[in-house]
Design a protein around this motif. Structure first.
Motif, mmCIF file in Angstrom:
data_model
loop_
_atom_site.group_PDB
_atom_site.id
_atom_site.type_symbol
_atom_site.label_atom_id
_atom_site.label_comp_id
_atom_site.label_asym_id
_atom_site.label_seq_id
_atom_site.Cartn_x
_atom_site.Cartn_y
_atom_site.Cartn_z
ATOM 1 N N ASN A 345 0.835 -1.213 0.000
ATOM 2 C CA ASN A 345 0.000 0.000 0.000
ATOM 3 C C ASN A 345 0.866 1.258 0.000
ATOM 4 O O ASN A 345 0.547 2.249 -0.666
ATOM 5 C CB ASN A 345 -0.914 0.029 1.235
ATOM 6 N N TYR A 346 1.953 1.223 0.758
ATOM 7 C CA TYR A 346 2.912 2.342 0.799
ATOM 8 C C TYR A 346 3.472 2.577 -0.604
ATOM 9 O O TYR A 346 3.475 3.700 -1.111
ATOM 10 C CB TYR A 346 4.007 1.968 1.798
ATOM 11 N N GLN A 347 3.882 1.476 -1.256
ATOM 12 C CA GLN A 347 4.482 1.613 -2.588
ATOM 13 C C GLN A 347 3.464 2.115 -3.608
ATOM 14 O O GLN A 347 3.786 2.924 -4.480
ATOM 15 C CB GLN A 347 5.054 0.267 -3.051
ATOM 16 N N SER A 348 2.235 1.640 -3.469
ATOM 17 C CA SER A 348 1.236 2.081 -4.444
ATOM 18 C C SER A 348 0.903 3.561 -4.236
ATOM 19 O O SER A 348 0.666 4.304 -5.200
ATOM 20 C CB SER A 348 0.038 1.138 -4.404
ATOM 21 N N ALA A 349 0.928 4.033 -2.974
ATOM 22 C CA ALA A 349 0.722 5.471 -2.731
ATOM 23 C C ALA A 349 1.869 6.280 -3.329
ATOM 24 O O ALA A 349 1.646 7.349 -3.925
ATOM 25 C CB ALA A 349 0.617 5.738 -1.226
ATOM 26 N N ILE A 350 3.091 5.767 -3.213
ATOM 27 C CA ILE A 350 4.258 6.466 -3.777
ATOM 28 C C ILE A 350 4.086 6.609 -5.303
ATOM 29 O O ILE A 350 4.317 7.682 -5.875
ATOM 30 C CB ILE A 350 5.564 5.670 -3.481
ATOM 31 N N ARG A 351 3.644 5.525 -5.924
ATOM 32 C CA ARG A 351 3.438 5.566 -7.385
ATOM 33 C C ARG A 351 2.364 6.599 -7.732
ATOM 34 O O ARG A 351 2.498 7.358 -8.691
ATOM 35 C CB ARG A 351 3.032 4.174 -7.911
#
Ligand code: NAD
Length: 508
Positions: A345-351
């Protein structure tokens, strides 16, 4: 850790552990609890099957029949003894909270301290369940109201406060005369079982039936059983807005009561007249404490344009000093996220931030290497964004801080309120007019609004909760106890005639 598990009655590692204070054994699916700290398996539990669930609800119904008749101050005395037990087991339980959930040991111990504090609060409350009395418009009549217990309180809790939220609900509910059935997060079942073990002796010594404190371990399905169950007049649910909408609809559909404590999207306004040495540590603690996994974590920083660059530089300097690692070691400031799904979820928010054109003041990273073998460690980051971007409107449960620039206090307050959630908010300013504007009826629309302190770290004495998509519920201090009781208005005629209200005449 073995010693700690043993002292909390959880030494049957990998064998399956009874899921409740009750003497039955859960028959449902097996849940494995892995520590996000090092990825090790801590223990396995069998969740409650539907049959187990029925047993627990049956025990709760039976227990209510006697518990409601125990005088409230006597119930308070039993809660006081529970508080003593939590004092005794503070280190062990705090350590397990830290190991199973991943928050720092200090915060794990702090969570147990919250249990102790709410026990103390509830003891006092047990002698203060006041109702009002009114003057009747009719002669020789007396009117007053009294508060009675509701029955079974269903408690659904989230992983990030695996024990404190249960205690906010249960300690108040118990002095109010209710009985509780707790469904903890499936991500932190062991701390919940430990709590049951800690209070079990108190229940036994005082001849209190175990059904007063029921536990049903399990996932969403078990939460749905509670929400749809007409035998449960109040469901208190803490977790995501998605979950709260489902619970609210299910409980509302049967005209039960729900108390919803849901997601936040909390902002701090940093005025041009802020005391920055005060503000910076508050911002950093709010944004990275519990690795950004508090409902009250600081997610948005709304900074006046004249000090924007300075705040940015100071924060970047502070973030460089953050040490990420084992939360049980006091050397580290930031521990892991709860699991690898949370990392995704963190990575998808970064994207999403990058896709919308955001730039990073402090870069994000997923950490690797032996010390981060659980795969749950990420670097806290700071991104420059616009408040109305889609990603900024959502709560991402990770240490991502958004920087937003403003020019007038009205604009800052509009940004602060311009999200669907309404939990916690703060302003840093030494200007009285700005502070009062923020606190006024045209100011922050949140359940919590602070001046010169951050958004997280509430005390149990205040009513805790938020507005809009945060759900509107209030738990813990102030008069939050009223949610756990039903109000009854009583009118007594001690005269010899039967006058009707509003002067209505009815003669036969
Ligand atoms: P979550 O919504 O995934 O799960 C919370 C609990 O709800 C769990 O016990 C889960 O099993 C249960 N659940 C999930 N779906 C359900 C359904 N349809 N019906 C019944 N029960 C269901 O939340 P989480 O990831 O454990 O916790 C993080 C969230 O909790 C964040 O949004 C955070 O802001 C929120 N939270 C809010 C507060 C508050 O007081 N406002 C406090 C702590 C956490």
């Amino acid at each position: 850790m073995q010693q700690i598990l043993k002292s909390l009655g959880l030494s049957h590692l990998n064998e399956g552990i009874s899921t409740g204070a009750a003497s039955w054994q859960g028959q449902g699916e097996e849940i494995s609890s892995f520590s996000p700290v090092d990825g090790h398996l801590i223990g396995k539990v069998n969740a409650a099957s539907r049959e187990d669930y029925e047993t627990v609800i049956g025990q709760a119904q039976e227990a209510f029949k006697t518990w409601r008749l125990v005088p409230a101050p006597k119930r308070g005395e039993i809660v006081r003894q529970m508080g003593e037990q939590f004092r005794q087991y503070k280190t062990e339980l705090g350590t397990l909270v830290s190991y199973e959930m991943g928050k720092s040991l200090q915060e794990g111990l702090g969570e147990v301290q919250e249990i102790i504090d709410i026990c103390d609060f509830a003891v006092g409350l047990s002698r203060q369940l006041y109702g009002l009395s009114m003057h009747s418009e009719r002669p020789s009549h007396r009117m007053y109201e009294q508060w009675h217990p509701l029955g079974i309180v269903g408690i659904i809790s989230a992983f990030n406060f695996p024990v404190a939220v249960w205690s906010w609900n249960s300690m108040l509910a118990w002095v109010c005369g209710d009985v509780c059935v707790w469904k903890p997060s499936e991500k932190t079942p062991l701390t919940a079982i430990a709590c049951q073990h800690i209070i079990k002796e108190v229940l036994k010594t005082n001849n209190v039936p175990e059904g007063v404190s029921g536990l049903v371990v399990g996932g969403r399905e078990v939460g749905e059983w509670l929400s749809h169950d007409v035998r449960i007049p109040l469901v208190s649910a803490t977790g995501s807005t998605r979950m709260g909408k489902a619970v609210g609809q299910a409980v509302g559909g049967r005209l039960g009561r729900s108390l919803l404590e849901l997601g936040g999207n909390n902002a701090i306004i940093v005025s041009s007249q802020a005391d920055l040495p005060l503000a910076i540590p508050a911002i950093v603690f709010g944004a990275v404490g519990t690795a950004g996994q508090r409902c009250t974590s600081t997610r948005r920083l709304i900074v006046h344009e004249t000090i924007y660059d300075e705040v940015k530089t100071r924060l970047a300097k502070a973030y460089v000093q953050l040490r990420i690692g084992n939360p049980l070691d006091a050397h580290y400031h930031v521990g892991p996220l709860i699991d690898t799904d949370a990392v995704e979820n963190y990575q998808s928010a970064i994207r999403a931030i990058e896709a919308q054109g955001g730039t990073f003041v402090v870069a994000p990273a997923v950490l690797s290497g032996e010390a981060f073998a659980s795969g749950c460690y990420v670097a806290p980051c700071i991104a420059e964004v616009e408040n109305d971007w889609d990603i900024v409107q959502h709560e991402t449960f990770a240490p991502i801080l958004y920087l937003i620039k403003y020019s007038t206090i009205e604009e800052a307050i509009a940004f602060q309120n311009g999200v669907p959630q309404g939990l916690s908010s703060a302003i840093f300013t030494l200007n009285l007019r700005e502070a009062e504007a923020f606190l006024s009826q045209a100011g922050s629309d949140c359940g919590i609004a602070n001046v010169n302190i951050g958004t997280s770290g509430a005390e149990i004495g205040g009513a805790f909760g938020g507005e809009k998509e945060t759900g509107g519920g209030r738990e813990s201090g102030s008069d939050a106890w009223k949610a756990y009781m039903r109000r009854q208005t009583n009118t007594i005629n001690y005269g010899t005639t039967l006058p009707l209200a509003q002067g209505i005449k009815f003669e036969i």
